[in-house]
Write a protein that holds these residues in place. Structure first.
Motif, short mmCIF file in Angstrom:
data_model
loop_
_atom_site.label_atom_id
_atom_site.label_comp_id
_atom_site.label_asym_id
_atom_site.label_seq_id
_atom_site.Cartn_x
_atom_site.Cartn_y
_atom_site.Cartn_z
N ALA A 170 73.21 57.74 37.91
CA ALA A 170 73.47 56.46 38.57
C ALA A 170 72.56 56.23 39.78
N ALA A 171 71.60 57.11 40.00
CA ALA A 171 70.71 57.00 41.16
C ALA A 171 69.62 55.96 40.90
N PRO A 172 69.02 55.40 41.96
CA PRO A 172 67.91 54.45 41.77
C PRO A 172 66.66 55.17 41.29
N THR A 173 65.78 54.44 40.64
CA THR A 173 64.47 55.01 40.27
C THR A 173 63.58 55.04 41.51
N PHE A 174 62.52 55.84 41.44
CA PHE A 174 61.66 55.95 42.61
C PHE A 174 60.89 54.65 42.87
#
Length: 574
Positions: A87-91
């Motif tokens: 669920a983390a953002p992409t870089f």
């Protein structure tokens, strides 16, 4: 010229050396990734701590969705699993926020090459410019500061234990960044005790700097923070190297830091006994003075001193059937300056093509031609005056065409060559059309440059001005293509009285009869580029600055299109 004595005995104040370390903002960054290749692997976590003067200003941390599975061996090291980053953002979304967080700061990382490579690759991949920050690697700094007995290992865990870091590194980005902060502070305390108190001194302290460079850094102590020219002097009072700077002290100091890696100039610094300087009103004057000093002293460590007479000229020979000759010395009516012999030969071929000037080099008698027609005559590319097939009167129009083309009075031959190129292209003879295009481009470029330089050199006097960006003005008095005087009118000072003083004190210039009126091609080129910059204003001229209507300048738009079509040829022919 100002001469310094005993410069090696001068000790710079720390504030003069640059940014004090206590006022420097550092961003200590750490990355966790799926592997060791910046091109193939991805970032899974980023942590950063911003510090200044020993105080933490902020922290930045987030998990990152790498867009791929995390290898088991990486999971075992970092503890970061696929579920944690799902669920983390992409870089791509994290990067702009990090760049804003770190804007203007010095980057610090433990084994910085690894982290910086990933960050640079990310900027390239997502279309962000790399900010090119100063980078401090705590591994390199530790190896420079600590003995083997103190630190057998420079791993982050070992250094964190040595400096009693408040955070234990655990292969998680923020924890490792916090531990690196304490390691950095411990290392800065060590170097501070031996006199490293500024960012520039810190970079200077890296192993890449030779002992000689470090020992001679006091040579820059007496230099002002003004534009000008600097001269490295040798032990026998010979000039070793000449350069220009907008800030003399800052530029010369770079020769004694890690930023100077060229072996040739490190060798020069080792020989130098002092640095002399000439302050200048503004960068144009500095560039011109540099050229004049290079010509006068021919310093052995300046590459431009190795071939000072590098301009070539094309002239018509004095004989009944004139031909084109490549010479070093300009003569009235000659075409030039041309930067290389190869380019000059290319221009000769192009001129022969468009004017009909004979390509052979033999002298031909006007009354008793004794030659035999060559292959060019059989190909109808020469009318064989050597064999008596063409009289002096019949050949004369070719000479006039060449003279008028060079003088900017005729451009029809260029149009005819362009038409031939188009015919070849329409006939799908593309290789031959490309040859004609390149030939035309070489000729247009040479004619345009010669005509522009010649038109400036013909002016008895030009006074030009540019804004200094602070509400004031930079002035240049140019006479027959030479910089005769330079000055400034700071904000609040009436400019026209300054102009009057500069004109009155300007150097007297006596022109010659060659195409550039005796001016140096290099100096004339520097002056013309300064005048061509957006924002330059002509204050007054002795007569209108003009070029003939039929000069090659009309072909600049065509030349731009041709150069855009073949960018490689643009670099090789200029």
């Amino acid at each position: 010229m100002t001469t310094a004595s005993e410069t090696t005995q001068v000790q710079l104040a720390f504030d003069e050396l640059g940014t004090p370390l206590r006022d420097t903002t550092f961003v200590v960054v750490d990355l966790e990734t799926t592997g060791g290749s910046a091109e193939q692997d991805a970032i899974t976590e980023i942590g950063a701590v911003k510090v200044r003067g020993g105080e933490v200003l902020g922290e930045f941390a987030t998990l990152v969705d790498p867009g791929r599975g995390i290898p088991p061996e990486i999971v075992s090291i970092t503890g970061i699993t696929d579920a944690m980053v799902s669920a983390a953002p992409t870089f791509e979304h994290v990067l702009p926020a990090f760049l804003e967080f770190a804007s203007g700061a010095v980057f610090v990382a433990h084994n910085s090459g690894f982290d910086m490579t990933f960050l640079k690759e990310a900027c390239k991949r997502y279309g962000y410019p790399w900010p090119k920050p100063a980078v401090v690697c705590t591994v390199k700094l530790a190896r420079r500061v600590l003995t083997r007995d103190e630190a057998p290992s420079c791993r982050l865990s070992a250094l964190a234990q040595l400096f009693h870091a408040r955070t234990t590194p655990n292969h998680r980005a923020l924890a490792d960044a916090r531990a690196t902060v304490d390691v950095l502070h411990g290392l800065l305390e060590r170097v501070g005790s031996i006199g490293v108190q500024s960012l520039e001194e810190l970079m200077d302290y890296l192993p890449e700097v030779t002992a000689t460079q470090r020992r001679k850094r006091g040579m820059a102590a007496h230099l002002p923070e003004e534009p000008g020219v600097y001269l490295f002097m040798g032990p026998r009072e010979e000039v070793l190297y000449v350069g220009t700077a907008t800030n003399l002290r800052r530029r010369v100091r770079q020769y004694f830091t890690a930023s100077e890696t060229r072996p040739r100039l490190r060798e020069m610094v080792a020989l130098a006994s002092r640095v002399d300087f000439v302050t200048c009103a503004h960068p144009l004057e500095a560039q011109v003075r540099e050229l004049r000093l290079l010509s006068a002293h021919k310093p052995s460590y300046n590459r431009r001193s190795r071939n000072p007479n590098h301009s070539w000229w094309l002239t018509l020979t004095d004989e009944p059937f004139p031909r084109l000759s490549v010479v070093r010395t300009p003569r009235p009516g000659a075409l030039g300056p041309i930067r290389s012999r190869r380019m000059a030969d290319d221009v000769v071929l192009a001129l022969q093509e468009v004017t009909g000037i004979r390509p052979c080099t033999q002298r031909i008698s006007a009354t008793r031609p004794t030659g035999k027609p060559c292959a060019l005559a059989e190909l109808h590319r020469c009318q064989a005056p050597c064999a008596g097939r063409q009289s002096v009167e019949e050949y004369a129009p070719f000479v006039v065409t060449a003279q008028e083309l060079v003088a900017g009075l005729r451009t029809r031959p260029l149009a005819e060559l362009a038409s031939r190129m188009e015919v070849l292209a329409q006939a799908q003879r593309y290789e031959q059309a490309a040859v004609e295009r390149d030939r035309l481009a070489v000729l247009v470029r040479a004619l345009d440059r010669a005509q522009r330089l010649g038109s400036l050199a013909a002016l008895a006097e030009v006074v030009a001005a540019r804004s200094d960006g602070k509400g004031g003005w930079l002035f240049a008095v140019i006479r027959y293509g030479r910089l005769a005087s330079a000055g400034v009118a700071p904000r609040g000072v009436r400019p026209m009285p300054v102009v009057a003083q500069l004109v009155a004190a300007a150097e007297t210039v006596l022109p010659s009869d060659d195409p550039l009126r005796g001016a140096s091609p290099e100096e004339l080129g520097v002056v013309l580029r300064w005048l061509d910059q957006p924002g330059t204003r002509l204050v007054q001229t002795s007569e209108p600055w003009w070029q003939p209507v039929r000069s090659a300048g009309r072909w600049r738009s065509w030349l731009a299109r041709a150069e855009a079509a073949v960018p490689r040829q643009r670099t090789t022919s200029e």
